[in-house]
Design an enzyme around this catalytic site. Structure first.
Site, PDB file in Angstrom:
ATOM      1  N   GLN A  16      30.952  46.390  40.214  1.00 15.51           N
ATOM      2  CA  GLN A  16      31.051  47.800  39.847  1.00 15.51           C
ATOM      3  C   GLN A  16      30.891  47.962  38.335  1.00 15.51           C
ATOM      4  O   GLN A  16      31.393  47.158  37.572  1.00 15.51           O
ATOM      5  CB  GLN A  16      32.440  48.295  40.267  1.00 15.51           C
ATOM      6  CG  GLN A  16      32.500  49.758  40.579  1.00 15.51           C
ATOM      7  CD  GLN A  16      33.734  50.116  41.391  1.00 15.51           C
ATOM      8  OE1 GLN A  16      34.226  49.312  42.175  1.00 15.51           O
ATOM      9  NE2 GLN A  16      34.237  51.314  41.216  1.00 15.51           N
ATOM     10  N   SER A  44      33.436  40.049  41.459  1.00 10.96           N
ATOM     11  CA  SER A  44      34.208  41.018  42.240  1.00 10.96           C
ATOM     12  C   SER A  44      33.394  41.508  43.439  1.00 10.96           C
ATOM     13  O   SER A  44      33.080  40.738  44.337  1.00 10.96           O
ATOM     14  CB  SER A  44      34.658  42.174  41.329  1.00 10.96           C
ATOM     15  OG  SER A  44      35.523  43.046  42.005  1.00 10.96           O
ATOM     16  N   LEU A  45      33.008  42.784  43.451  1.00  6.52           N
ATOM     17  CA  LEU A  45      32.167  43.331  44.518  1.00  6.52           C
ATOM     18  C   LEU A  45      30.923  42.472  44.742  1.00  6.52           C
ATOM     19  O   LEU A  45      30.457  42.303  45.872  1.00  6.52           O
ATOM     20  CB  LEU A  45      31.748  44.763  44.131  1.00  6.52           C
ATOM     21  CG  LEU A  45      30.469  45.306  44.757  1.00  6.52           C
ATOM     22  CD1 LEU A  45      30.731  45.676  46.203  1.00  6.52           C
ATOM     23  CD2 LEU A  45      29.932  46.479  43.978  1.00  6.52           C
ATOM     24  N   ARG A  52      35.728  48.417  51.953  1.00  4.14           N
ATOM     25  CA  ARG A  52      36.453  47.955  50.762  1.00  4.14           C
ATOM     26  C   ARG A  52      36.601  49.091  49.755  1.00  4.14           C
ATOM     27  O   ARG A  52      37.671  49.324  49.198  1.00  4.14           O
ATOM     28  CB  ARG A  52      35.678  46.789  50.141  1.00  4.14           C
ATOM     29  CG  ARG A  52      36.281  46.171  48.882  1.00  4.14           C
ATOM     30  CD  ARG A  52      35.330  45.086  48.371  1.00  4.14           C
ATOM     31  NE  ARG A  52      35.895  44.274  47.294  1.00  4.14           N
ATOM     32  CZ  ARG A  52      35.697  44.493  46.003  1.00  4.14           C
ATOM     33  NH1 ARG A  52      34.971  45.529  45.626  1.00  4.14           N
ATOM     34  NH2 ARG A  52      36.226  43.692  45.092  1.00  4.14           N
ATOM     35  N   HIS A  65      42.123  44.126  41.314  1.00  2.97           N
ATOM     36  CA  HIS A  65      42.515  42.722  41.125  1.00  2.97           C
ATOM     37  C   HIS A  65      43.938  42.582  40.570  1.00  2.97           C
ATOM     38  O   HIS A  65      44.191  41.798  39.659  1.00  2.97           O
ATOM     39  CB  HIS A  65      41.489  41.990  40.245  1.00  2.97           C
ATOM     40  CG  HIS A  65      40.120  42.048  40.834  1.00  2.97           C
ATOM     41  ND1 HIS A  65      39.766  41.330  41.964  1.00  2.97           N
ATOM     42  CD2 HIS A  65      39.024  42.780  40.502  1.00  2.97           C
ATOM     43  CE1 HIS A  65      38.520  41.621  42.281  1.00  2.97           C
ATOM     44  NE2 HIS A  65      38.050  42.497  41.415  1.00  2.97           N
ATOM     45  N   GLN A  93      40.907  38.047  47.171  1.00  2.00           N
ATOM     46  CA  GLN A  93      40.221  38.526  45.964  1.00  2.00           C
ATOM     47  C   GLN A  93      40.697  39.896  45.483  1.00  2.00           C
ATOM     48  O   GLN A  93      40.742  40.159  44.282  1.00  2.00           O
ATOM     49  CB  GLN A  93      38.709  38.559  46.232  1.00  2.00           C
ATOM     50  CG  GLN A  93      37.844  38.720  44.998  1.00  2.00           C
ATOM     51  CD  GLN A  93      36.695  39.698  45.228  1.00  2.00           C
ATOM     52  OE1 GLN A  93      36.921  40.861  45.498  1.00  2.00           O
ATOM     53  NE2 GLN A  93      35.477  39.192  45.131  1.00  2.00           N
TER      54      GLN A  93
END
Length: 291
Positions: free
Chosen positions: A9, A88-89, A113, A195, A244
Site C-alpha cells: 500500500q 506487507s500487502l 484483508r 502490523h 503478518q
C-alpha cells in the site's frame, strides 16, 4: 539468482495499469475478471480516479495487487522467478507470482484483508509514524518505554523504521524518538495501526478466509515478512500470512537473507520504485530493475 519483489500500500497512482489494459489482451481480460469478482469497476478508479478515491482501503489494496500480478503475467516467458518477496500487502502478489495462490483466490483474500483492516481501524484511534536516523534497537527500546500500544512495524531499511499503535502512544513515541536523536519522526497519513496488536480483530477475520483457501506448492520460495526467510511449505506460508497482520514487516532482514541465499538481481513488479530504493539502501551493490 533472480529475485522479484512486490510493493504494498502507498505505491498507487492515478492511471496505474491503464497502459497494460490497452496494450495486452491478457491484461484486459484479467482486469475485467477482477471487476466481476470485486463487484465494482476498480479499473475506472485505477485509470481515471482521484488520489482520494484511490486511497480508499477497499480500492488501494486490490489496485496495487492487480497492477503487480497482471504486470507479472504479461511478462510471459521472461518471468522466471527464483525467489520472491512482497512488502506487507505485496506478499499476496508474490504468492500469486510463485504459483501458491490462483489469481482469483489472491484477489478475494486481498479484498477481504482490506475490509477487515478497515473495520479494525475504526475500533480505536490509531496511526503509524516513520522514524529516520535511529538504530533499530533504539527504536524498539523507546517503543517499550511508552505507556500504551506502540511497536516497531516496518523495518524498511537501515535507519528507516515505521512504528505503529494507538494515536496518543505513537505521538509520545515520536517526541521520545527525537529526544533520542532521530533525524525525523513523522506521523504518516494512514488509516490505522497496521502490523501492530491493534490489527488483532482483522487477523481473526482473515485467518478464517486463509484457512479455507487452497494454497499450492510454489515454483520458488517466498521470503515472508514474518520469518524473513525462505518458505516453500504451503501450510507454513498460510500461518505466516495470518501472523503478518499483527507482526512487523522485516523487509531489511528479508532482503539481506535473499542476498545471502544467492540473489544477484532484484526486479520490482508493480506501481512505483519504492522497493528498489529500499534494496539499494540495504545493499548498495545490489543490481535493481523495474518491471
Amino acid at each position: 539468482m533472480k529475485a522479484y519483489v512486490f510493493p504494498g500500500q502507498g505505491a498507487q497512482f492515478t492511471g496505474m495499469g491503464k497502459d497494460l489494459y490497452e496494450q495486452s489482451e491478457l491484461a484486459k481480460e484479467l482486469f475485467e475478471r477482477a471487476n466481476a469478482i470485486l463487484g465494482f469497476r476498480i479499473t475506472d478508479i485505477m485509470f481515471e480516479g482521484t488520489a482520494e478515491q484511490l486511497k480508499e482501503t477497499k480500492v488501494t489494496q486490490p489496485a496495487v495487487f492487480l497492477h503487480s500480478v497482471i504486470l507479472a503475467k504479461t511478462l510471459g516467458d521472461n518471468f522466471k522467478p527464483e525467489m520472491v518477496a512482497g512488502h506487507s500487502l505485496g506478499e499476496f502478489s508474490a504468492l500469486v507470482a510463485n504459483g501458491t495462490l490462483s489469481f482469483e483466490d489472491g484477489l478475494k483474500l486481498v479484498s477481504q484483508r482490506a475490509m477487515a483492516m478497515q473495520k479494525a481501524c475504526e475500533i480505536t484511534p490509531s496511526t503509524m509514524a516513520a522514524v529516520l536516523g535511529l538504530e533499530d534497537h533504539i527504536v524498539e527500546e523507546v517503543c517499550a518505554s511508552i505507556d500504551g500500544i506502540v511497536v516497531a512495524a516496518n523495518y524498511n531499511c537501515p535507519g528507516q523504521l515505521v512504528i505503529s499503535g494507538e494515536t496518543t502512544a505513537v505521538e509520545k513515541a515520536c517526541e521520545a524518538m527525537k529526544a533520542a536523536g532521530a533525524k525525523r519522526a513523522l506521523i504518516l497519513p494512514v488509516g490505522g495501526a497496521f502490523h501492530s496488536p491493534m490489527m488483532e480483530p482483522a487477523r481473526e477475520e482473515l485467518a478464517a478466509a486463509i484457512e479455507s483457501t487452497v494454497f499450492s506448492q510454489p515454483v520458488c520460495p517466498v521470503y515472508q515478512n514474518v520469518p524473513a526467510s525462505a518458505v516453500s511449505d504451503p501450510n507454513e506460508i498460510k500461518k505466516n500470512l495470518i501472523t503478518q497482520l499483527t507482526a512487523p514487516v522485516k523487509w531489511t532482514q528479508s532482503v539481506q537473507q535473499m542476498i545471502k541465499d544467492g540473489a544477484t538481481s532484484f526486479t520490482e513488479v508493480g506501481p512505483g520504485k519504492v522497493l528498489i530504493g529500499l534494496v539499494n539502501k540495504i545493499d548498495k551493490e545490489a543490481a535493481t530493475f523495474s518491471a
